[in-house]
Design a protein around this motif. Structure first.
Motif, mmCIF file in Angstrom:
data_model
loop_
_atom_site.group_PDB
_atom_site.id
_atom_site.type_symbol
_atom_site.label_atom_id
_atom_site.label_comp_id
_atom_site.label_asym_id
_atom_site.label_seq_id
_atom_site.Cartn_x
_atom_site.Cartn_y
_atom_site.Cartn_z
ATOM 1 N N ASP A 164 0.815 -1.207 0.000
ATOM 2 C CA ASP A 164 0.000 0.000 0.000
ATOM 3 C C ASP A 164 0.855 1.266 0.000
ATOM 4 O OD1 ASP A 164 -2.378 -1.381 -0.051
ATOM 5 O OD2 ASP A 164 -2.617 -1.384 2.132
ATOM 6 N N ALA A 165 2.004 1.193 0.681
ATOM 7 C CA ALA A 165 2.840 2.387 0.831
ATOM 8 C C ALA A 165 3.769 2.623 -0.351
ATOM 9 C CB ALA A 165 3.668 2.271 2.111
ATOM 10 N N ALA A 166 4.009 1.598 -1.155
ATOM 11 C CA ALA A 166 5.004 1.709 -2.221
ATOM 12 C C ALA A 166 4.600 2.735 -3.264
ATOM 13 C CB ALA A 166 5.211 0.348 -2.878
ATOM 14 N N ASP A 167 5.589 3.445 -3.786
ATOM 15 C CA ASP A 167 5.349 4.393 -4.880
ATOM 16 C C ASP A 167 5.248 3.681 -6.222
ATOM 17 O OD1 ASP A 167 5.531 6.915 -3.333
ATOM 18 O OD2 ASP A 167 7.558 6.186 -2.951
ATOM 19 N N ALA A 168 5.897 2.557 -6.362
ATOM 20 C CA ALA A 168 5.825 1.761 -7.592
ATOM 21 C C ALA A 168 6.085 0.304 -7.233
ATOM 22 C CB ALA A 168 6.830 2.237 -8.640
ATOM 23 N N VAL A 169 5.588 -0.599 -8.068
ATOM 24 C CA VAL A 169 5.769 -2.031 -7.849
ATOM 25 C C VAL A 169 6.491 -2.618 -9.056
ATOM 26 C CG1 VAL A 169 4.633 -4.248 -7.463
ATOM 27 C CG2 VAL A 169 3.674 -2.157 -6.453
ATOM 28 N N VAL A 170 7.677 -3.154 -8.833
ATOM 29 C CA VAL A 170 8.449 -3.827 -9.877
ATOM 30 C C VAL A 170 8.158 -5.316 -9.772
ATOM 31 C CG1 VAL A 170 10.760 -4.397 -10.703
ATOM 32 C CG2 VAL A 170 10.251 -2.075 -9.923
ATOM 33 N N VAL A 171 7.568 -5.873 -10.832
ATOM 34 C CA VAL A 171 7.198 -7.282 -10.844
ATOM 35 C C VAL A 171 8.181 -8.052 -11.719
ATOM 36 C CG1 VAL A 171 5.423 -8.959 -11.450
ATOM 37 C CG2 VAL A 171 4.774 -6.757 -10.463
ATOM 38 N N LEU A 172 8.764 -9.107 -11.166
ATOM 39 C CA LEU A 172 9.732 -9.936 -11.892
ATOM 40 C C LEU A 172 9.010 -11.164 -12.438
ATOM 41 C CD1 LEU A 172 12.769 -9.805 -9.425
ATOM 42 C CD2 LEU A 172 12.108 -8.172 -11.209
ATOM 43 N N TRP A 173 8.572 -11.089 -13.699
ATOM 44 C CA TRP A 173 7.907 -12.235 -14.318
ATOM 45 C C TRP A 173 8.928 -13.283 -14.736
ATOM 46 C CZ3 TRP A 173 3.165 -12.388 -13.079
ATOM 47 C CH2 TRP A 173 2.340 -11.269 -13.097
ATOM 48 N N SER A 174 8.557 -14.527 -14.593
ATOM 49 C CA SER A 174 9.417 -15.646 -14.977
ATOM 50 C C SER A 174 8.536 -16.877 -15.115
ATOM 51 C CB SER A 174 10.488 -15.897 -13.906
ATOM 52 O OG SER A 174 9.876 -16.408 -12.722
ATOM 53 N N THR A 175 9.120 -17.990 -15.514
ATOM 54 C CA THR A 175 8.346 -19.231 -15.576
ATOM 55 C C THR A 175 7.821 -19.616 -14.199
ATOM 56 O OG1 THR A 175 10.388 -20.500 -15.350
ATOM 57 C CG2 THR A 175 9.566 -20.128 -17.577
ATOM 58 N N ASN A 176 8.498 -19.168 -13.145
ATOM 59 C CA ASN A 176 8.037 -19.449 -11.785
ATOM 60 C C ASN A 176 6.923 -18.498 -11.353
ATOM 61 O OD1 ASN A 176 10.092 -21.502 -11.274
ATOM 62 N ND2 ASN A 176 11.546 -19.811 -11.160
ATOM 63 N N SER A 177 7.109 -17.212 -11.596
ATOM 64 C CA SER A 177 6.173 -16.235 -11.034
ATOM 65 C C SER A 177 4.849 -16.177 -11.772
ATOM 66 C CB SER A 177 6.812 -14.843 -11.001
ATOM 67 O OG SER A 177 7.094 -14.385 -12.307
ATOM 68 N N VAL A 178 4.800 -16.552 -13.060
ATOM 69 C CA VAL A 178 3.510 -16.507 -13.760
ATOM 70 C C VAL A 178 2.518 -17.508 -13.180
ATOM 71 C CG1 VAL A 178 4.430 -15.629 -15.941
ATOM 72 C CG2 VAL A 178 4.295 -18.105 -15.569
ATOM 73 N N GLU A 179 3.020 -18.513 -12.451
ATOM 74 C CA GLU A 179 2.135 -19.491 -11.815
ATOM 75 C C GLU A 179 1.820 -19.129 -10.363
ATOM 76 O OE1 GLU A 179 0.720 -21.823 -13.469
ATOM 77 O OE2 GLU A 179 1.854 -21.506 -15.309
ATOM 78 N N SER A 180 2.356 -18.006 -9.906
ATOM 79 C CA SER A 180 2.189 -17.623 -8.501
ATOM 80 C C SER A 180 0.978 -16.712 -8.322
ATOM 81 C CB SER A 180 3.443 -16.896 -8.004
ATOM 82 O OG SER A 180 3.202 -16.274 -6.761
ATOM 83 N N ASP A 181 -0.007 -17.165 -7.549
ATOM 84 C CA ASP A 181 -1.142 -16.315 -7.238
ATOM 85 C C ASP A 181 -0.720 -15.074 -6.461
ATOM 86 O OD1 ASP A 181 -2.947 -17.933 -8.498
ATOM 87 O OD2 ASP A 181 -3.602 -18.973 -6.686
ATOM 88 N N TRP A 182 0.298 -15.230 -5.609
ATOM 89 C CA TRP A 182 0.802 -14.079 -4.840
ATOM 90 C C TRP A 182 1.308 -12.978 -5.764
ATOM 91 C CZ3 TRP A 182 0.595 -13.633 0.437
ATOM 92 C CH2 TRP A 182 0.265 -14.770 1.144
ATOM 93 N N VAL A 183 2.155 -13.345 -6.700
ATOM 94 C CA VAL A 183 2.741 -12.338 -7.585
ATOM 95 C C VAL A 183 1.653 -11.685 -8.434
ATOM 96 C CG1 VAL A 183 4.373 -11.955 -9.474
ATOM 97 C CG2 VAL A 183 4.986 -13.475 -7.588
ATOM 98 N N ARG A 184 0.731 -12.481 -8.927
ATOM 99 C CA ARG A 184 -0.337 -11.907 -9.754
ATOM 100 C C ARG A 184 -1.176 -10.911 -8.959
ATOM 101 N NH1 ARG A 184 -3.078 -16.865 -13.023
ATOM 102 N NH2 ARG A 184 -1.255 -18.195 -13.103
ATOM 103 N N ASP A 185 -1.420 -11.199 -7.689
ATOM 104 C CA ASP A 185 -2.230 -10.284 -6.902
ATOM 105 C C ASP A 185 -1.492 -8.966 -6.660
ATOM 106 O OD1 ASP A 185 -4.817 -10.208 -5.936
ATOM 107 O OD2 ASP A 185 -4.147 -10.367 -3.871
ATOM 108 N N GLU A 186 -0.211 -9.060 -6.424
ATOM 109 C CA GLU A 186 0.571 -7.832 -6.268
ATOM 110 C C GLU A 186 0.572 -7.032 -7.562
ATOM 111 O OE1 GLU A 186 3.671 -9.512 -2.891
ATOM 112 O OE2 GLU A 186 4.356 -9.222 -4.930
#
Length: 633
Positions: A56-78
Motif C-alpha cells: 500500500d505504501a510503495a510508490d511503484a511495484v516492480v514485478v519480476l515475471w518468470s516461468t516461476n512467477s507466472v504461476e504464482s497467485d501471490w505475484v499476480r495479486d501484487e
C-alpha cells in the motif's frame, strides 16, 4: 511506511524460486530508490500484514515475471494491485511473457542482464519507474552501495486480475508515458433529470450510443460501460474519479424529456486539472438523437485533437422517434441478461423498432443477437434452427443497410458459427467486426471467444487482453478470459479469471461450473465438486458432477447425475452428454451423441475443437474427421 531518505519506495514482487536474481535487481535499484522485498522483513513481523502495508505504501511495484512467477497467485495479486494504482513496472527475468491480463504494458527483458547496476537494461528500468511515478528522467551518478536493512524491505503477492483502463493505448503510444496521460476517456452514465424513473432507458441508451460512437475512433481509448458505471454514485470530484478509473478525461451529461423533445447537456472534464474542456446544451427531437450522438463524438474528438472517422451521422441509426424508443427499451431489457423472459421482451421491442423503421440497421443487428441468445440459452431443440435462421437473416439485413456497422458483422458471424457450425463462413464476419469494432469491449470479447474456438490461441489472448483493458471490471470479460485460458490448457490461469468474474458478480451464469472444469483438470476434485454444486444452470452442473464423480470412483453418484442431465435437460444438452461419454471411456456413444448434436443444431459444438473434456477421443480418426468436416482447421 516511512521513507528515511525521501526517495521513492519500490516494492519488489517475485517468486521465491527467483530469489537470487531478485536480490541482484534489488541491489541495482537501491542506489536510486528505497527497495522493499520480503527477504528483509524484520524478525517477528507478521508476514502478510507487513506485505500488505509495504504494498500500500510503495510508490511503484516492480514485478519480476518468470516461468516461476507466472504461476504464482501471490505475484499476480501484487501485480493487480499495482495496475489498479497505475504503478506497475513489469520485468521479465527469462523472456517469459506475463500471464493473461498483464500484457498491455511494455515489458523490460532482463534475460541477458548480468547484474551491472549501470547496464542499459537497468537504465530502462529506472526510466520506466520514473514514468510510472510521473517524473522526468534524471541523471544519476554511479553507486555501489550495498542493499541494507534500512532501505530494502518487502515484496510477494496473490490472485489473477483485471487489466487497467488505458494499458493498450499506453503500449501503442496513444497515451504517452503513463496509461492515463492523454486520450483515454470514460463516458459516465448520463443523468435522467426528467423526474420519471421509467424514462431512465433514454439516458442509459444515449450514454451507450455516445460511448459506441467514440469507440469507433481509433485515436481514443474508451473505457467500457461496466467499468465506467462503477462510479455512477461516486460523490468524489472529477480528479478523484478519473484517477479511480485510470483515464485522462470524463464525459458526463444529463437528459430531460418533454414529449418528443429531448434536452441533452454534455460536459468534457480534464481528469488531471478537474476543469471543463468543453460543454454544450441542446434541444432536439427524439428522432434526432442518433445524429446528435455522432455530433457529441466529433466534438469530443476535436476537443482532444483526435481525428474522427467520417462515419455517416448515427451509423446504423434512425430518425423515427417510435423506433428509437422501442430500440432503447429493448437494449435495456437485453442488457439485464436476467432470464429467458427479458430476452423475449427485448426481442418484441426490437421487432417494434423495425416495424416503425425497417431501415434501422442497429435494430436488425440487435434482433439478430437476441434471437441467437434465446437459441443458445433457453430454446427447445426444435426451435434452434428456426431461431438461428432468423438471426442470420436479420444480421444480413443490418449489413446491407450499414456495411461498416461492426454489430452487424458480429451478429452474422455468431449466427453462422453457433447456429450452423459454418466455421469458415463465419471467419470473415468476425474478422471484419474486430477490424471495425476494436474500441468496443463487447465486440472484442466475442471475437476473442471465436478465435480461441478456432484454435487461433495467440490472437485470442491478444484480443482478450484488449477487452480486459477496455473493461476491467466486467465479470463477462473475466469469464471469457477464463474460457480462453481453459481452452489453452492453462488451468490455474483459468481458475483465477473465473474467481475474478465471480467476485464481480457472484451470480454470473456458468462461471462456477467453468471453474469446476478447470479445477477438475488440475486434480482438485473436492474444490471442483463445490464449484459444480454452486452452479445454478443444471445443464452444466449435472454434466460436471457426472464426470467428476466418475473420476472419483463414485459410480452411483455419476450415474445419478447423468440420468438427471438426460431427463431434466433433454436434447438441449446433447453435446454435454457427449462430453460425459468421452470422459467415461465410451467413444462410440460420444461420437453418436456428437452426430446427433450436429443434426439438431446444438451450439455446444462450437467448443469441439478445443474442449479438454473431449481429449479422451481427440486422437480417434473418426473424431478428427468429424471436427474437420465441421470446418475446423
Amino acid at each position: 511506511m516511512p521513507n528515511d531518505d525521501h526517495r521513492p519506495t519500490i516494492f519488489l514482487s517475485y517468486a521465491h524460486a527467483d530469489k537470487p536474481r531478485a536480490q541482484r535487481v534489488a541491489a541495482a535499484l537501491q542506489r536510486d530508490f528505497t527497495v522493499w522485498w520480503d527477504e528483509l522483513i524484520e524478525g517477528g513481523s507478521r508476514f502478510a500484514r507487513s506485505i500488505d502495508e509495504a504494498l500500500d505504501a510503495a510508490d511503484a511495484v516492480v514485478v519480476l515475471w518468470s516461468t516461476n512467477s507466472v504461476e504464482s497467485d501471490w505475484v499476480r495479486d501484487e501485480a493487480t494491485h499495482a495496475r489498479d494504482r497505475h504503478r506497475l513496472v513489469p520485468l521479465s527475468l527469462d523472456g517469459t511473457k506475463p500471464p493473461l491480463g498483464f500484457r498491455q504494458y511494455q515489458i523490460i527483458d532482463l534475460t541477458h542482464w548480468r547484474g551491472r547496476p549501470d547496464a542499459p537494461q537497468m537504465e530502462a528500468v529506472r526510466r520506466a519507474i520514473e514514468a510510472a511515478l510521473g517524473q522526468e528522467p534524471v541523471e544519476r551518478k554511479p553507486s555501489s552501495a550495498p542493499v541494507t536493512r534500512r532501505n530494502a524491505i518487502v515484496g510477494a503477492g496473490a490472485a489473477a486480475a483485471a487489466a487497467v483502463a488505458g494499458a493498450i493505448a499506453w503500449k501503442t503510444g496513444l497515451l504517452g508515458s503513463s496509461p492515463a496521460s492523454a486520450r483515454s476517456i470514460a463516458v459516465l452514465p448520463f443523468k435522467n433529470v426528467t423526474g420519471d424513473p421509467s424514462q431512465a432507458f433514454l439516458s442509459d441508451g444515449l450514454t451507450e450510443e455516445v460511448r459506441s460512437a467514440l469507440a469507433r475512433n481509433a485515436g481514443l481509448m474508451v473505457l467500457a460501460a461496466t467499468t465506467s458505471n462503477t462510479v455512477k454514485d461516486d460523490a468524489g470530484d472529477a480528479k478523484s474519479i478519473a484517477d479511480k478509473l485510470g483515464v485522462a478525461y470524463l464525459l458526463d451529461g444529463s437528459v430531460q424529456r418533454d414529449g418528443d423533445r429531448v434536452r441533452v447537456g454534455t460536459n468534457l472534464t480534464n481528469g488531471k486539472t478537474g476543469f471543463s474542456e468543453w460543454s454544450q446544451r441542446v434541444d432536439r427531437q427524439l428522432g434526432d438523437i442518433f445524429a446528435f450522438q455522432s455530433e457529441i463524438a466529433r466534438s469530443v474528438s476535436n476537443a482532444l485533437s483526435v481525428q474522427m472517422a467520417t462515419d455517416s451521422p448515427g451509423l446504423g441509426g434512425t430518425r423515427d422517434a417510435r423506433a428509437l424508443e422501442a430500440y432503447l427499451r429493448g437494449k435495456a431489457l437485453y442488457n439485464l441478461a436476467k432470464d429467458a423472459d427479458t430476452d423475449r421482451q427485448a426481442r418484441a421491442e426490437y421487432e417494434v423498432a423495425i416495424a416503425a423503421d425497417p431501415k434501422f440497421a442497429l435494430a436488425h443487428a440487435a434482433l439478430s443477437r437476441v434471437l441467437a441468445s434465446i437459441a443458445s440459452q433457453s430454446a427447445a431443440a426444435s426451435e434452434l434452427k428456426p431461431l438461428y435462421t432468423a438471426a442470420e437473416r436479420e444480421a444480413e439485413q443490418a449489413i446491407s443497410l450499414a456495411p461498416t456497422l461492426p454489430q452487424g458483422h458480429l451478429a452474422l458471424g455468431y449466427s453462422k458459427f453457433a447456429g450452423f457450425m459454418d466455421v469458415r463462413g463465419a471467419r470473415p464476419s468476425y474478422d471484419r467486426a474486430y477490424q471495425l469494432g476494436r474500441g468496443d469491449a463487447d465486440i472484442v470479447l466475442l471475437c476473442a471467444i471465436y478465435m480461441v474456438r478456432g484454435r487461433r490461441f495467440d490472437e485470442a489472448r491478444d484480443a482478450i487482453d484488449r477487452a480486459l483493458a477496455l473493461d476491467p471490471l466486467n465479470p463477462r470479460t473475466h469469464r471469457a478470459a477464463g474460457a480462453i485460458s481453459y481452452a489453452s490448457r492453462k488451468y490455474p490461469e483459468a481458475v483465477g479469471q473465473y474467481r475474478r468474474a465471480l467476485q464481480l458478480n457472484p451470480r454470473i451464469s456458468v462461471a462456477h461450473a467453468s471453474m469446476g472444469d478447470a479445477l477438475m483438470e488440475m486434480g482438485r476434485l473436492n474444490e471442483a465438486r463445490a464449484a459444480y454444486e454452486a452452479e445454478p444452470a443444471s445443464m452444466f452442473r449435472l454434466r460436471g458432477l457426472a464426470i467428476l464423480e466418475h473420476r472419483a470412483g463414485n459410480e452411483a453418484a455419476a450415474e445419478k447425475a447423468f440420468s438427471q442431465l438426460v431427463n431434466e435437460v433433454g436434447d438441449a444438452a446433447t453435446y454435454q452428454q457427449a462430453e460425459v461419454m468421452a470422459q467415461w471411456g465410451k467413444p462410440v456413444e460420444a461420437l453418436m451423441l456428437l452426430g446427433r448434436a450436429k443434426v439438431i443444431g446444438d451450439s455446444g459444438l462450437s467448443l469441439i475443437a478445443t474442449d479438454p473434456l473431449l481429449d479422451p477421443i481427440a486422437k480417434d480418426p473418426r473424431f478428427q474427421r468429424f471436427v474437420s468436416d465441421l470446418g475446423f482447421a
